[in-house]
Each structure stands twice: as structure tokens, then as C-alpha cells.
Scaffold this motif. Sequence first.
Motif, PDB file in Angstrom:
ATOM      1  N   LYS A 130       0.848  -1.189   0.000  1.00 24.90           N
ATOM      2  CA  LYS A 130       0.000   0.000   0.000  1.00 24.90           C
ATOM      3  C   LYS A 130       0.884   1.240   0.000  1.00 24.90           C
ATOM      4  O   LYS A 130       2.086   1.168   0.292  1.00 24.90           O
ATOM      5  N   VAL A 131       0.287   2.376  -0.292  1.00 27.06           N
ATOM      6  CA  VAL A 131       0.991   3.653  -0.256  1.00 27.06           C
ATOM      7  C   VAL A 131       0.005   4.740   0.152  1.00 27.06           C
ATOM      8  O   VAL A 131      -1.144   4.756  -0.298  1.00 27.06           O
ATOM      9  N   ASP A 132       0.462   5.594   1.047  1.00 30.04           N
ATOM     10  CA  ASP A 132      -0.323   6.766   1.436  1.00 30.04           C
ATOM     11  C   ASP A 132       0.051   7.922   0.502  1.00 30.04           C
ATOM     12  O   ASP A 132       1.244   8.233   0.349  1.00 30.04           O
ATOM     13  N   VAL A 133      -0.911   8.541  -0.106  1.00 32.28           N
ATOM     14  CA  VAL A 133      -0.642   9.644  -1.036  1.00 32.28           C
ATOM     15  C   VAL A 133      -1.462  10.861  -0.657  1.00 32.28           C
ATOM     16  O   VAL A 133      -2.528  10.760  -0.036  1.00 32.28           O
ATOM     17  N   ARG A 134      -0.938  12.017  -1.020  1.00 32.66           N
ATOM     18  CA  ARG A 134      -1.639  13.296  -0.803  1.00 32.66           C
ATOM     19  C   ARG A 134      -1.866  13.969  -2.155  1.00 32.66           C
ATOM     20  O   ARG A 134      -0.921  14.147  -2.938  1.00 32.66           O
ATOM     21  N   PHE A 135      -3.099  14.353  -2.400  1.00 32.69           N
ATOM     22  CA  PHE A 135      -3.473  15.144  -3.580  1.00 32.69           C
ATOM     23  C   PHE A 135      -3.538  16.612  -3.164  1.00 32.69           C
ATOM     24  O   PHE A 135      -4.255  16.957  -2.210  1.00 32.69           O
ATOM     25  N   SER A 136      -2.790  17.483  -3.844  1.00 27.60           N
ATOM     26  CA  SER A 136      -2.774  18.913  -3.532  1.00 27.60           C
ATOM     27  C   SER A 136      -3.053  19.715  -4.803  1.00 27.60           C
ATOM     28  O   SER A 136      -2.697  19.289  -5.912  1.00 27.60           O
ATOM     29  N   ILE A 137      -3.657  20.895  -4.630  1.00 24.05           N
ATOM     30  CA  ILE A 137      -4.068  21.720  -5.774  1.00 24.05           C
ATOM     31  C   ILE A 137      -3.297  23.034  -5.735  1.00 24.05           C
ATOM     32  O   ILE A 137      -3.205  23.692  -4.688  1.00 24.05           O
ATOM     33  N   VAL A 195      -9.969  25.184  -3.345  1.00 24.67           N
ATOM     34  CA  VAL A 195     -11.138  25.153  -4.231  1.00 24.67           C
ATOM     35  C   VAL A 195     -12.383  24.826  -3.407  1.00 24.67           C
ATOM     36  O   VAL A 195     -12.315  24.146  -2.382  1.00 24.67           O
ATOM     37  N   LYS A 196     -13.506  25.329  -3.888  1.00 21.27           N
ATOM     38  CA  LYS A 196     -14.756  25.131  -3.147  1.00 21.27           C
ATOM     39  C   LYS A 196     -15.253  23.699  -3.233  1.00 21.27           C
ATOM     40  O   LYS A 196     -15.909  23.207  -2.316  1.00 21.27           O
ATOM     41  N   ASP A 206     -14.061  22.936  -0.020  1.00 21.98           N
ATOM     42  CA  ASP A 206     -13.152  23.953   0.528  1.00 21.98           C
ATOM     43  C   ASP A 206     -11.829  23.315   0.960  1.00 21.98           C
ATOM     44  O   ASP A 206     -11.436  23.352   2.135  1.00 21.98           O
ATOM     45  N   ILE A 207     -11.132  22.755  -0.010  1.00 22.02           N
ATOM     46  CA  ILE A 207      -9.886  22.061   0.317  1.00 22.02           C
ATOM     47  C   ILE A 207      -8.746  22.561  -0.561  1.00 22.02           C
ATOM     48  O   ILE A 207      -8.945  23.057  -1.680  1.00 22.02           O
ATOM     49  N   HIS A 208      -7.546  22.405  -0.011  1.00 17.53           N
ATOM     50  CA  HIS A 208      -6.314  22.574  -0.788  1.00 17.53           C
ATOM     51  C   HIS A 208      -5.690  21.202  -1.038  1.00 17.53           C
ATOM     52  O   HIS A 208      -5.117  20.963  -2.106  1.00 17.53           O
ATOM     53  N   HIS A 209      -5.844  20.265  -0.070  1.00 16.63           N
ATOM     54  CA  HIS A 209      -5.302  18.916  -0.252  1.00 16.63           C
ATOM     55  C   HIS A 209      -6.133  17.921   0.553  1.00 16.63           C
ATOM     56  O   HIS A 209      -6.891  18.285   1.455  1.00 16.63           O
ATOM     57  N   PHE A 210      -6.004  16.644   0.196  1.00 16.26           N
ATOM     58  CA  PHE A 210      -6.629  15.560   0.953  1.00 16.26           C
ATOM     59  C   PHE A 210      -5.731  14.330   0.836  1.00 16.26           C
ATOM     60  O   PHE A 210      -4.938  14.204  -0.104  1.00 16.26           O
ATOM     61  N   ASP A 211      -5.867  13.410   1.820  1.00 16.58           N
ATOM     62  CA  ASP A 211      -5.034  12.213   1.861  1.00 16.58           C
ATOM     63  C   ASP A 211      -5.881  10.969   1.624  1.00 16.58           C
ATOM     64  O   ASP A 211      -7.059  10.907   2.003  1.00 16.58           O
ATOM     65  N   THR A 212      -5.248   9.964   1.021  1.00 12.11           N
ATOM     66  CA  THR A 212      -5.906   8.682   0.800  1.00 12.11           C
ATOM     67  C   THR A 212      -4.852   7.576   0.755  1.00 12.11           C
ATOM     68  O   THR A 212      -3.666   7.847   0.519  1.00 12.11           O
TER      69      THR A 212
END
Length: 407
Positions: free
Chosen positions: A196-203, A213-214, A295-301
Motif C-alpha cells: 500500500k501507499v499513502d498519497v496526498r493530492f494537492s491543488i 477550491v470550493k 473547501d480544500i487545498h489537499h486531501f489524503d488517501t
Amino acid sequence: WSNATGRKHARPKPHLQQLFGGPDTMALATEEAPTVREVARLVDGGQDAAPKTHHRLAAFASAPVLVAGAVLGVMLLWAGGTSAAPFISQSSASGMNLMNKASEDDDSDFPYGYHEVEECGIDFKIVNVVHSNLGNQGPDSGDEGIVYNCTESNNGKYMRNVLVKVNARSDYSSKSAHLNGKHHDFGSIRVDSGKKVDVRFSIFDMDEKPLTVKFFRITFYDLDEGPHHTSREYIIADGMHSEDTAKDTQVEEKKVHEGEKFMASEVGSGADNPHISTKLTDEQEERSVVLEFKDIHHFDTTLGSTKGHSPRNFAFALHSALACHQVKLAITTTATTTTATTTTTTTTTMSTTTTTTTTTTTTTTSTTTTTTTTTTTSTTTTTTTTTTTTTPPPSPLESFLQGIGLR
């Protein structure tokens, strides 16, 4: 004029003669109109009138009806022209499926039909991969992570370009890491079975400044597994505003310590993989899950797979076909009048030519001989001029002198 009964009647007007065909025809309509007594007898008493009276009554009653009908027809043609066909202006927009159902739709809200439009709200679409080096596993060198150039749109209307970065938040390695990046129109991250790998998506904006972003959606597709429940793909996410799956989903969902876990439950193969993120079969929809954030700049999955033999491909898109829906936009009538004006300009130029003729009068005594030669191919005119000088006769004195030998 009078008819056979001897009763006098006014002469019909010329235009009525034209309408009904002349005096003879008019006579049929006006000949011996029935009296009031005859009409009363027909109505009140029910007595049979003579056949001739019936004909007179019918002709008398039909005349004004015919006149009124003719006048009404002329008025309608004058007011409406020769065609009463309505003109309905329809508009279309890019991505719209135009469906003109004016004659079929019984809904009173759409008397002129409607456009059927797909609304998806705010979406992001991957255009291309700028850089790919997740967990420093390549195929590019340099900064760690994958960078996607994306477009942001609202119901299909372009808004701007943004950068979406995916960075590893835990150790990562894969035998097929060189395939990370983009496949078809999906983002692609490879994870080996049992890892598995933990990744972060950022804008970010295009200047790589953090961007909030809203609304942001990500859809993970084709969550399946190998034979005998091996290599089962799963996703763990937290902080979502909501999540969405198909009605008859094949994805199992349960709460875990890290957040919400979505796991495959059916065997799949490469043959049933989707190729276009917005065109899915029922089975492909049932193996998808949509995560929605606000209303996020990044989220983790977390992306992972249970033990097995084959590496797994996590395909994702930054929009969702599951979240889109159809709406009806009413067509309204539009009358457009176009007036074309043609202007013709005529320019007249007057030229004045002055010719000066000088006439020279010469008195010449001559003899002219003219010879004209004509052939079949051309005509040549040759003019020969012979001039002869004539000496006047001698005077008597000169004749005398010549006679005596003195001249």
C-alpha cells in the motif's frame, strides 16, 4: 329589373355580380323572397310549403352566408399572408444533446420543447502529465511526486488551468512504477499486490501557489480482485464531504480507524477495464467510487492491495460520471427581423472633346484617273493623279509677229 313574377328589384351592384357570377345567378338568390307569413307558417304551423318556396327560402338564406364567408376569407389572407407556419428559434450549445420535443412533450412547462443538458457542476480534467516520479521511483528524475496539468470547468464551461500534485506520504516501490502517470484519460498509480501507499493530492495554480477550491471530486475506477479473493484492491479516505457509489455497487464499504474503507468484491480482468472515464458500462459503474470534498487545498488517501500475484492499477479521474445528471432547459420562441438595405451609387463622368479643324482651300486644275482592283481576299484601291498644264492661245499681235518671223 324584374323577374318572371313581375316584381321589380334593385339592380345588383357590379362587385356582387362578379362574386356570384352575374344577374342570372343573383336571380337565384333573390327571386321572390318568401313573405313573413310563409316563414311563420313553416316555423309555427309545420305546414309544408310549396317546393318552390323551399328553394326560395334556401337561396334567400344562403346569400348573406356566402357573402360573409368570402369577406372573411379575404380578411384572413390580408391579415396573415398565405402561410401561418410559426417560426421557433432553437439554440444549442457545445456538449448539449438537442432534443426538440415540442410536438411530443405533454408537459405544459415545455410548450416549444426543450434542450436536454448534462450538468456535472465543478469538474477537473487531466490534460497531461507534467512530471512523474512518485516515491522517487521514476520514470522522471528530480522532484518526488506526479504533477498533472488540469482544466477546471463548471457544467462544461472552462474556468482555468490548475496543477494537481500527488506525493507519496509513506514508503513506495513498485515493479511497474514506470507506468505511473496517465493511461487513456485516467490518472494512473501502480501498487504491487500485498502493498500500500499513502498519497496526498494537492491543488496549485499555474504559478505553483497553493490553491483552495470550493468543490473537488475524485473517482476511483475498476476496483476488482484476482481469483479466490487475492489481490483485492482497496481505498481508505478521510475528511470527505460525501461519497457516492452505484445503486448495485460491487464495492464493499466499512469504517476503519483511518477513515472510510472501500474494497473490491468481484473478480476482474483487463478485458473489462474502462477506457473513457465518462462512458461506463453498468458493471464499470458498479466498481467505481466517488469521493467529494469541499473547501480544500489537499486531501489524503491510501491505495492498497491484499496479497496476490499481480500488480494493481489504480485508475482515477478528477470528475465523476456518477454525479452528473440530466436537466431540461425550455426552448423559447424568438422572432428575428432582418432588414437588408442596398445602396447603389451611380457616378457619371462627362468628357468634353474640342476638335479644331483647319481648312485650306487650294484650286488645282487636274485630271484624275482612278483604277480600282478588286480580289476575293482583299480590296486595293490605286489612285493615279496626272496633272496637265494648258497654254492659252496667242493674242492677235503675237500671231502677227510670229507670221512675219519676229517671234
